[in-house]
Design an enzyme around this catalytic site. Structure first.
Site, mmCIF file in Angstrom:
data_model
loop_
_atom_site.group_PDB
_atom_site.id
_atom_site.type_symbol
_atom_site.label_atom_id
_atom_site.label_comp_id
_atom_site.label_asym_id
_atom_site.label_seq_id
_atom_site.Cartn_x
_atom_site.Cartn_y
_atom_site.Cartn_z
ATOM 1 C CG ASN A 288 -0.613 7.933 7.992
ATOM 2 O OD1 ASN A 288 -1.276 7.082 7.413
ATOM 3 N ND2 ASN A 288 0.624 7.732 8.407
ATOM 4 C CB THR B 206 3.213 -7.680 9.992
ATOM 5 O OG1 THR B 206 3.136 -6.304 9.635
ATOM 6 C CG2 THR B 206 3.347 -8.492 8.710
ATOM 7 C CE LYS C 74 0.585 -3.524 2.980
ATOM 8 N NZ LYS C 74 0.214 -2.426 3.921
ATOM 9 C CD GLU D 231 1.588 4.721 6.492
ATOM 10 O OE1 GLU D 231 0.782 4.341 5.632
ATOM 11 O OE2 GLU D 231 1.259 5.200 7.578
ATOM 12 C CB THR E 91 -0.969 0.021 1.211
ATOM 13 O OG1 THR E 91 -0.233 -0.135 2.421
ATOM 14 C CG2 THR E 91 -2.003 -1.075 1.082
ATOM 15 C CB THR F 244 -8.978 12.584 0.129
ATOM 16 O OG1 THR F 244 -7.974 12.999 1.050
ATOM 17 C CG2 THR F 244 -10.257 12.313 0.867
#
Lengths: 406, 406
Positions: free
Chosen positions: A401, A185, A174, A271, A148, A406
């Protein structure tokens, strides 16, 4: 003896895989027949694929023929529709493979609370199925398909040599955000060509998961979709059982190596992350205490931002251990930080050993490395220990995040 | 009946204060004689001033004549030197005031693991002491003196009218980062001119702290220095005791109002924050469950970043409740979000009620407000409830904390 090899899951005899990714929507299929085991999220909000897969493995005798996983939509908090869609995914693949759907595991990752795009997934099964293959490239496509916000595909494989012959263990995973696994995970699929019973595989998986995936933190959010599945194809002919201690311990070692490397890859590619943090706590009263302190340190937003900014504010590390719940006396703890080659000793038995500006400059330099090793001894007089992995907290974590759906 | 008044701690009869701030080093003194109570951090790494103040209040019969607090250095993890410095601060002020040092509380906030700049503090006592005053300006200087990365000084006061006469409660606080209080907040000093015994004051303080300061989260890091002290000067002549239910409940109400407003100010002025998040959980099996779920939601980095970015990714709220440890069934929960005037119902009894793009656009608009109200009903059939407060996670939080000591 084990050594790293290429090919991820496809390095394992009996495994075929492939994947496809269209903008944020990916689909991976891994085909491998064998005894299987799984660990799953402990979040009370459990995604439909987790419910479906867990129930299958609990009732089918611990056996899988394939795994299908999509990215872009978590199929979580989707009620009865979600369960239907998860089964639909599995059934569609079962039809292609001509196997009983009860042997097909299903997994999802992505946004929570949105109906699954089941028609797209069916189309993608049509694309993936004819391409299933055991090549390195096929593994690479499967790895990419489940990403992702991951920047780096994650796979690792080893070959183990034993007196009874060689076997392999390979896995893909992932991760990225919503990572503080409490079972597996986000998604990880591990394969071995060792022969092992489903029940022993389950016990090895649970034990090793606790020391690997359950010890990484990206942001402290435990996902609704965590799942780690392992399948043993048995193709190597090397039998793993508790009566053969040498082979068993070699298997445990190989399996843990793969799981740990995948876990570290997830932490490092958290991230927005720019650094991997490895925190080892020693001298704890219990392993649970060691885990609590180590995870508290790698979870602390203040420690994570300090590491991002090379700010030698080591007091935050001590504070994070202090509120972890681990039992210790502040007058007995020791702390040092290293980058793997240079090391700075900050606290020894409760006393600040070096705190002049030269030390802090040295610490700043160490903190600019790609991997930061934090060692804390709790000085309880007991010798329990644990390692946890995390990453720094950066502008990019906020950016990713603040604008995800969107 | 209570109403807000100006003046913070100095609104309370019998209280004088003043403060000074020189770059990041501030010093505040508040003088007020009376029965007193305190709550302190539960972090295992306890700062020297916390150790010193706690011991004094436990052995001096619950009585204070003054509080001295410095900012810029937490005097935490500083060993015997730290204890000596904390006592030195108190003793210096005791000499100026000509009182027994056992009635002087001391508090610190700032960097952990650095020796206190005791000489500067002694100089600052010399500056502050002659200026002690009960004016609004004096309160303002004290509020400013204890700020670290706070952007806004924090004070609140009320006057309560009872059949037995009027009394006042006023407090000041500092917050900002390393905020998930587990006893008091970083620092808060509250005063009342009601007459109340030290033991009843302690029990009221503990009860109200649990519902106010212990329900805010900025980053989830529990500080080494949390301390909330309250002193009752008795100057109003209004006696608070358990036999006079009307006055007692008025006191509880006034005290909780001041504590809650200070707590919300801290959450709203969290490091880098642009928004206040108020999360109310209803329909919980126990109050503890309601607290766990509400705090888990306002602590979640994914919820906090989504609110920063007006990203209508409400699934993260459900996931954060799911891993909170609170008992519930995902098929029974309800969720709505409002900005105080507009509201959007997202989940009703486990079903997604509105998820079209119009709803998400409406949610985005609501999320752009300064205060976001999240209401979740756990649907357990029980009716326990709790509210927690937090703030969004922004680029500025990372910026502030990536470069704090240097």
């Amino acid at each position: 003896m084990i050594q790293e090899i290429k090919g991820g899951v496809c390095a394992v005899d009996g495994v075929k895989a492939f994947g496809v990714k269209e903008s944020k929507y990916g689909l991976a299929v891994i085909v491998a027949k064998g005894n299987a085991a799984g660990v799953y999220t402990k979040n009370k909000v459990v995604a439909a694929p987790v419910i479906v897969t867990k129930e299958k493995l609990e009732t089918n005798g611990g056996y899988l023929e394939a795994v299908i996983a999509n990215s872009g939509n978590a199929n979580a908090f989707t009620g009865d529709d979600g369960l239907k869609d998860a089964n639909d995914m599995a059934n569609t693949l079962a039809e292609c493979l001509d196997v009983d759907p009860k042997y097909i595991a299903v997994a999802s990752t992505g946004v929570i609370g949105r109906k699954l795009h089941i028609d797209k997934i069916k189309d993608q099964i049509g694309t993936v199925f004819p391409n299933l293959d055991s090549s390195e490239k096929a593994n690479a496509e499967a790895m990419k398909a489940i990403m992702t916000t991951d920047l780096v595909p994650k796979g690792f494989a080893v070959e183990a040599q034993t007196a009874k012959g060689n076997f392999r263990v390979g896995g893909i995973a992932k991760g990225s955000g919503m990572i503080e696994p409490n079972m597996g995970t986000m998604l990880s699929f591990v394969y071995t060509d060792a022969e092992i019973s489903a029940s022993l595989l389950q016990s090895v998986l649970a034990e090793v998961t606790d020391r690997t995936f359950n010890r990484i933190v990206v942001d402290g959010d435990t996902s609704t979709n965590d799942m780690c599945l392992v399948t043993a194809t048995g193709k190597s002919g090397v039998n793993v059982n508790l009566n053969d201690e040498a082979v068993y311990s070699e298997f445990l070692n190989a399996f843990e190596t793969v799981m740990k490397e995948l876990a570290k890859m997830i932490a490092k590619d958290g991230e927005g992350a720019t650094k991997l943090i490895e925190c080892t706590v020693t001298g704890a009263y219990s392993e649970d205490d060691a885990v609590s302190a180590a995870k508290s340190i790698v979870r602390s937003p203040l420690v994570k931002t300090a590491i991002f900014g090379n700010d030698p504010n080591w007091g935050r590390i001590v504070a994070a251990a202090g509120y972890s719940g681990a039992d210790f006396d502040q007058s007995a703890i020791s702390l040092d930080i290293s980058d793997g080659s240079n090391q700075v000793f900050l606290v020894k038995a409760g006393k600040i050993t070096e705190n002049d500006s030269g030390t802090l400059e040295k610490l700043k330099a160490i903190m600019s490395a790609e991997t930061i090793f934090i060692s804390m001894d709790l000085g309880t007089g007991y010798s329990e220990t644990a390692t946890a992995w995390g990453c720094d907290l950066t502008y990019d974590y906020v950016k990713i995040n603040a604008d995800y759906t969107t």
